[in-house]
Design a protein around this motif. Structure first.
Motif, PDB file in Angstrom:
ATOM      1  N   LEU A  76       0.817  -1.213   0.000  1.00  0.00           N
ATOM      2  CA  LEU A  76       0.000   0.000   0.000  1.00  0.00           C
ATOM      3  C   LEU A  76       0.852   1.264   0.000  1.00  0.00           C
ATOM      4  O   LEU A  76       0.406   2.310  -0.476  1.00  0.00           O
ATOM      5  N   ALA A  77       2.074   1.176   0.515  1.00  0.00           N
ATOM      6  CA  ALA A  77       2.977   2.328   0.443  1.00  0.00           C
ATOM      7  C   ALA A  77       3.352   2.614  -1.010  1.00  0.00           C
ATOM      8  O   ALA A  77       3.499   3.775  -1.408  1.00  0.00           O
ATOM      9  N   ARG A  78       3.474   1.563  -1.810  1.00  0.00           N
ATOM     10  CA  ARG A  78       3.798   1.727  -3.231  1.00  0.00           C
ATOM     11  C   ARG A  78       2.562   1.985  -4.076  1.00  0.00           C
ATOM     12  O   ARG A  78       2.629   2.692  -5.084  1.00  0.00           O
ATOM     13  N   HIS A  79       1.430   1.403  -3.664  1.00  0.00           N
ATOM     14  CA  HIS A  79       0.197   1.476  -4.452  1.00  0.00           C
ATOM     15  C   HIS A  79      -0.971   1.800  -3.532  1.00  0.00           C
ATOM     16  O   HIS A  79      -1.784   0.916  -3.208  1.00  0.00           O
ATOM     17  N   PRO A  80      -1.107   3.038  -3.086  1.00  0.00           N
ATOM     18  CA  PRO A  80      -2.152   3.384  -2.103  1.00  0.00           C
ATOM     19  C   PRO A  80      -3.563   3.023  -2.547  1.00  0.00           C
ATOM     20  O   PRO A  80      -4.405   2.684  -1.717  1.00  0.00           O
ATOM     21  N   GLY A  81      -3.820   3.088  -3.839  1.00  0.00           N
ATOM     22  CA  GLY A  81      -5.150   2.770  -4.341  1.00  0.00           C
ATOM     23  C   GLY A  81      -5.250   1.395  -4.941  1.00  0.00           C
ATOM     24  O   GLY A  81      -6.181   1.114  -5.718  1.00  0.00           O
ATOM     25  N   GLY A  82      -4.317   0.518  -4.601  1.00  0.00           N
ATOM     26  CA  GLY A  82      -4.313  -0.833  -5.140  1.00  0.00           C
ATOM     27  C   GLY A  82      -5.414  -1.700  -4.557  1.00  0.00           C
ATOM     28  O   GLY A  82      -6.231  -1.255  -3.735  1.00  0.00           O
ATOM     29  N   THR A  83      -5.428  -2.950  -4.988  1.00  0.00           N
ATOM     30  CA  THR A  83      -6.449  -3.907  -4.551  1.00  0.00           C
ATOM     31  C   THR A  83      -5.805  -5.048  -3.786  1.00  0.00           C
ATOM     32  O   THR A  83      -4.845  -5.655  -4.265  1.00  0.00           O
ATOM     33  N   VAL A  84      -6.342  -5.324  -2.608  1.00  0.00           N
ATOM     34  CA  VAL A  84      -5.865  -6.430  -1.775  1.00  0.00           C
ATOM     35  C   VAL A  84      -6.967  -7.482  -1.685  1.00  0.00           C
ATOM     36  O   VAL A  84      -8.135  -7.150  -1.446  1.00  0.00           O
ATOM     37  N   VAL A  85      -6.587  -8.734  -1.869  1.00  0.00           N
ATOM     38  CA  VAL A  85      -7.519  -9.852  -1.764  1.00  0.00           C
ATOM     39  C   VAL A  85      -7.011 -10.776  -0.669  1.00  0.00           C
ATOM     40  O   VAL A  85      -5.863 -11.229  -0.717  1.00  0.00           O
ATOM     41  N   GLU A  86      -7.858 -11.052   0.312  1.00  0.00           N
ATOM     42  CA  GLU A  86      -7.484 -11.988   1.371  1.00  0.00           C
ATOM     43  C   GLU A  86      -8.284 -13.271   1.193  1.00  0.00           C
ATOM     44  O   GLU A  86      -9.504 -13.299   1.404  1.00  0.00           O
ATOM     45  N   ILE A  87      -7.596 -14.333   0.792  1.00  0.00           N
ATOM     46  CA  ILE A  87      -8.224 -15.626   0.544  1.00  0.00           C
ATOM     47  C   ILE A  87      -8.199 -16.447   1.824  1.00  0.00           C
ATOM     48  O   ILE A  87      -7.157 -16.596   2.452  1.00  0.00           O
ATOM     49  N   GLY A  88      -9.336 -16.990   2.205  1.00  0.00           N
ATOM     50  CA  GLY A  88      -9.425 -17.694   3.471  1.00  0.00           C
ATOM     51  C   GLY A  88      -9.338 -16.718   4.621  1.00  0.00           C
ATOM     52  O   GLY A  88      -8.629 -16.922   5.595  1.00  0.00           O
ATOM     53  N   THR A  89     -10.102 -15.658   4.507  1.00  0.00           N
ATOM     54  CA  THR A  89      -9.993 -14.529   5.442  1.00  0.00           C
ATOM     55  C   THR A  89     -10.392 -14.882   6.868  1.00  0.00           C
ATOM     56  O   THR A  89      -9.954 -14.232   7.816  1.00  0.00           O
ATOM     57  N   GLY A  90     -11.235 -15.905   7.050  1.00  0.00           N
ATOM     58  CA  GLY A  90     -11.651 -16.276   8.399  1.00  0.00           C
ATOM     59  C   GLY A  90     -12.328 -15.117   9.106  1.00  0.00           C
ATOM     60  O   GLY A  90     -13.193 -14.446   8.550  1.00  0.00           O
ATOM     61  N   LEU A  91     -11.892 -14.870  10.341  1.00  0.00           N
ATOM     62  CA  LEU A  91     -12.376 -13.700  11.084  1.00  0.00           C
ATOM     63  C   LEU A  91     -11.241 -12.698  11.274  1.00  0.00           C
ATOM     64  O   LEU A  91     -11.119 -12.055  12.312  1.00  0.00           O
ATOM     65  N   ASN A  92     -10.427 -12.584  10.240  1.00  0.00           N
ATOM     66  CA  ASN A  92      -9.315 -11.645  10.310  1.00  0.00           C
ATOM     67  C   ASN A  92      -9.823 -10.202  10.289  1.00  0.00           C
ATOM     68  O   ASN A  92     -10.893  -9.910   9.759  1.00  0.00           O
ATOM     69  N   THR A  93      -9.025  -9.320  10.869  1.00  0.00           N
ATOM     70  CA  THR A  93      -9.359  -7.888  10.947  1.00  0.00           C
ATOM     71  C   THR A  93      -8.301  -7.064  10.241  1.00  0.00           C
ATOM     72  O   THR A  93      -8.036  -5.935  10.611  1.00  0.00           O
ATOM     73  N   ARG A  94      -7.705  -7.648   9.225  1.00  0.00           N
ATOM     74  CA  ARG A  94      -6.590  -6.966   8.547  1.00  0.00           C
ATOM     75  C   ARG A  94      -7.030  -5.658   7.898  1.00  0.00           C
ATOM     76  O   ARG A  94      -6.306  -4.675   7.927  1.00  0.00           O
ATOM     77  N   PHE A  95      -8.206  -5.651   7.318  1.00  0.00           N
ATOM     78  CA  PHE A  95      -8.690  -4.401   6.711  1.00  0.00           C
ATOM     79  C   PHE A  95      -8.822  -3.317   7.773  1.00  0.00           C
ATOM     80  O   PHE A  95      -8.416  -2.172   7.567  1.00  0.00           O
ATOM     81  N   GLU A  96      -9.375  -3.662   8.920  1.00  0.00           N
ATOM     82  CA  GLU A  96      -9.541  -2.689  10.001  1.00  0.00           C
ATOM     83  C   GLU A  96      -8.198  -2.161  10.483  1.00  0.00           C
ATOM     84  O   GLU A  96      -8.062  -0.987  10.837  1.00  0.00           O
ATOM     85  N   ARG A  97      -7.181  -3.018  10.509  1.00  0.00           N
ATOM     86  CA  ARG A  97      -5.866  -2.606  10.992  1.00  0.00           C
ATOM     87  C   ARG A  97      -5.090  -1.781   9.983  1.00  0.00           C
ATOM     88  O   ARG A  97      -4.298  -0.913  10.360  1.00  0.00           O
ATOM     89  N   LEU A  98      -5.299  -2.038   8.680  1.00  0.00           N
ATOM     90  CA  LEU A  98      -4.402  -1.482   7.668  1.00  0.00           C
ATOM     91  C   LEU A  98      -5.066  -0.538   6.675  1.00  0.00           C
ATOM     92  O   LEU A  98      -4.377   0.029   5.811  1.00  0.00           O
ATOM     93  N   ASP A  99      -6.361  -0.348   6.764  1.00  0.00           N
ATOM     94  CA  ASP A  99      -7.067   0.506   5.807  1.00  0.00           C
ATOM     95  C   ASP A  99      -6.439   1.902   5.735  1.00  0.00           C
ATOM     96  O   ASP A  99      -6.287   2.581   6.745  1.00  0.00           O
ATOM     97  N   ASN A 100      -6.065   2.305   4.525  1.00  0.00           N
ATOM     98  CA  ASN A 100      -5.447   3.624   4.317  1.00  0.00           C
ATOM     99  C   ASN A 100      -6.419   4.645   3.753  1.00  0.00           C
ATOM    100  O   ASN A 100      -6.024   5.752   3.380  1.00  0.00           O
ATOM    101  N   GLY A 101      -7.693   4.262   3.653  1.00  0.00           N
ATOM    102  CA  GLY A 101      -8.701   5.178   3.134  1.00  0.00           C
ATOM    103  C   GLY A 101      -8.838   5.162   1.625  1.00  0.00           C
ATOM    104  O   GLY A 101      -9.689   5.863   1.070  1.00  0.00           O
ATOM    105  N   ALA A 102      -7.996   4.356   0.931  1.00  0.00           N
ATOM    106  CA  ALA A 102      -8.047   4.331  -0.532  1.00  0.00           C
ATOM    107  C   ALA A 102      -8.032   2.917  -1.106  1.00  0.00           C
ATOM    108  O   ALA A 102      -8.471   2.703  -2.233  1.00  0.00           O
ATOM    109  N   VAL A 103      -7.543   1.944  -0.355  1.00  0.00           N
ATOM    110  CA  VAL A 103      -7.424   0.577  -0.856  1.00  0.00           C
ATOM    111  C   VAL A 103      -8.793  -0.014  -1.185  1.00  0.00           C
ATOM    112  O   VAL A 103      -9.794   0.289  -0.538  1.00  0.00           O
TER     113      VAL A 103
END
Length: 278
Positions: A76-103
């Motif tokens: 996200l530092a290189r591509h602030p507006g890029g796309t992240v896909v989490e496969i087998g996300t379970g009950l992960n909170t990665r979006f909540e922890r890392l959301d930069n407002g543009a991803v």
């Protein structure tokens, strides 16, 4: 309101281990990460989480999460507006922890897991949950409607598939997302052979099946993947290590030294898609 009862498949139950690991870590005085949502979810789910108490693997799951987080942050530092896909996300909170407002973010998992997730999370204009198997091209059709570059991450998922299914999944990713970055973990034959001694996995019925002694050999599969980084949980990125509490920074060298064979049997890998499958 009562605690929520679970109806999960055998392999899907393993998602509760890293969830509990983050909740336990978050309750510490100086945690490696703070995840209030994980604490909330553990408190609202009707499940015997206490059976995992005392296991060293809970900390291992936290270190693994932080390393994957580090790759997402770097992307996200290189591509602030890029796309992240989490496969087998379970009950992960990665979006909540890392959301930069543009991803643009996609959470992909099997229907029973996504049904559970929807009790705690909701789609919005930048975050979408997809109920789908990693082997089904349907999720790639949805994701490709979003602009790249793409980072696809799969944490503690492919280990439970056959090698044939792993090849199918990675081939699907390579052919669908040229130029993407792909992060996933691998376990050696040693790890597979001794999984019955794992302090958390021995308390569930799921069984890991895919053994990979050398992640670089995946390059020989002819599906366009090239290894960029391969780490153990004792070898986090510099930025991740510097942010750890002092007690963990002191512990990591000892872990690498005294448990080198065991620690080295499990690796976290970052690949790049350099060409379409042959």
């Amino acid at each position: 309101m009562g605690r929520r009862r679970l109806s999960l498949g055998t392999t899907q139950e393993t998602l509760l281990i890293p969830l509990y690991g983050r909740a336990v870590e978050s309750r510490k005085k100086r945690p490696a990460l703070h995840d209030a949502k994980a604490v909330e979810m553990v408190g609202s789910i009707d499940y015997d989480f206490a059976k995992f108490d005392g296991g060293r693997s809970l900390l291992g799951s936290v270190l693994r999460t932080l390393i994957f987080d580090g790759w997402v942050r770097a992307f996200l530092a290189r591509h602030p507006g890029g796309t992240v896909v989490e496969i087998g996300t379970g009950l992960n909170t990665r979006f909540e922890r890392l959301d930069n407002g543009a991803v643009r973010w996609f959470d992909v998992d099997l229907p029973d897991v996504i049904d559970l997730r929807r009790h705690f999370f909701a789609d919005d204009e930048r975050r979408t949950m997809i109920a789908c198997s990693v082997l089904d091209h349907a999720w790639t059709d949805v994701v490709r409607e979003s602009d790249g570059p793409y980072l696809i991450i799969s944490e503690a998922v492919l280990l439970y598939l056959s090698e044939e299914d792993v090849r199918t999944a990675l081939s699907l990713i390579s052919s669908s997302f040229p130029g993407a970055e792909v992060a996933f973990d691998t376990g050696s034959r040693l790890m597979m052979d001794f999984q019955h001694q794992h302090d958390s996995l021995k308390k569930v019925d799921a069984v890991m099946t895919w053994a990979c002694d050398e992640p670089r050999r995946i390059e020989d599969w002819g599906i366009g993947l090239r290894l960029r980084e391969s780490r153990t949980v004792a070898e986090p990125q510099v930025a991740v290590r510097r942010a750890l509490p002092v007690r963990y920074r002191v512990m990591l060298p000892a872990l690498r030294w005294f448990a080198a064979r065991k620690v080295g049997s499990y690796r976290l890998n970052l690949f790049g898609v350099h060409s379409a499958p042959e």
